[in-house]
Design an enzyme around this catalytic site. Sequence first.
Site, short mmCIF file in Angstrom:
data_model
loop_
_atom_site.label_atom_id
_atom_site.label_comp_id
_atom_site.label_asym_id
_atom_site.label_seq_id
_atom_site.Cartn_x
_atom_site.Cartn_y
_atom_site.Cartn_z
N GLU A 89 32.25 -105.42 17.36
CA GLU A 89 32.74 -106.67 18.04
C GLU A 89 32.07 -107.86 17.69
O GLU A 89 32.74 -108.90 17.50
CB GLU A 89 32.80 -106.28 19.55
CG GLU A 89 33.90 -105.34 19.92
CD GLU A 89 33.44 -103.93 19.77
OE1 GLU A 89 34.45 -103.21 20.07
OE2 GLU A 89 32.44 -103.71 19.33
N HIS A 158 33.67 -99.03 31.25
CA HIS A 158 34.68 -99.49 30.95
C HIS A 158 35.84 -100.03 32.08
O HIS A 158 37.10 -100.05 31.80
CB HIS A 158 35.69 -98.17 30.38
CG HIS A 158 35.13 -97.57 28.94
ND1 HIS A 158 33.85 -96.96 29.16
CD2 HIS A 158 35.05 -97.84 27.81
CE1 HIS A 158 33.45 -96.55 27.89
NE2 HIS A 158 34.12 -97.24 26.92
#
Length: 359
Positions: A89, A158
């Site tokens: 990322e 998450h």
Amino acid sequence: MASFRRFVQTGRNVASVLLRREFHKTPSASAQVTVRDALNLAMDEEMERDERVFLLGEEVAQYDGAYKVSRGLWKKYGDNRIMDTPITEMGFAGIAVGAAMAGLRPICEFMTFNFSMQAIDQVINSAAKTYYMSAGLQPVPIVFRGPNGSSAGVAAQHSQCFAAWYGHCPGLKVVSPWNAEDARGLLKAAIRDDNPVVFLENELMYGVAFEMSEESQAKDFTIPIGKAKIERQGSHFTLVSHSRCVSFCLDAAAVLAKEGIECEVINLRTIRPLDVEAIEASVMKTNHLITVEGGWPQFGVGAEICARIMEGPAFNYLDAPAIRVTGVDIPMPYAKILEDNSVPQVKDIIFSVKKTLNV
């Protein structure tokens, strides 16, 4: 016999006319569209409209996206505009920011915003601050998008809501759509915006279909960033929310209406800039306020709304303290029964309204 033949022929003609009318009847102007398809169509139309727009992220190309939001775009636009990236990322967010500085208009997809923490230096220090640090000479037109907040069965790492995280930072615009119209109109506006936009979707909403008007299906349809929408009119209570929790507020309002309590439901749509005027106007009418969000309570979106109301003209109109309904102040548990009780539920909103009204 001749009369009978004329009667039969007349019947056939009438039937023929009716069938033709049925076949040629005007189609309904509205359509049922899922949030996933609304996002897909928005990206497709903006890429078709502006060749500078491109999409990059993990599995967005040949796999059609982890949640199939980019379905069909790679086949249509090819490798140069739909780019699969490695699982890094920080790396691909940096590439996207650099491309924006060079004049392109990237859409950077995070498979989930939980992973954006790996790239938060690029989002904040590189994207959000550059326009200010360059004295307005260097815009960074980029959209960071992907699912945000809790999903189902994915536990603590998450399941975070990043609305308050990114809403805290000047230089960013932060958008949080609820339905298909929001998703389509706000994403198109975000892509056209010359500022970095954090676009917070919700995984559990992707497959939900909403009715879209003919107007909202038009190619040039956009929704102004920074403007909330009243989803339900009411006179007794103001419920303010964003993303999936708007559904909970509407469900709670429907239940309370049967008991004579009319709630006004405000869909924020945008976290930063926050449409404080819309909230103030509603509170001045209803004299009560509850904020509902999936994120944690401390320094959250609801906390900011309550502070702004306290500091502004609407404070004197409150007949009771403003209340927050939020996620529980713990990391998300994995067990389903614990997970269900860690995020706002319709019953929590109903309980808070009744408690505030002493009914």
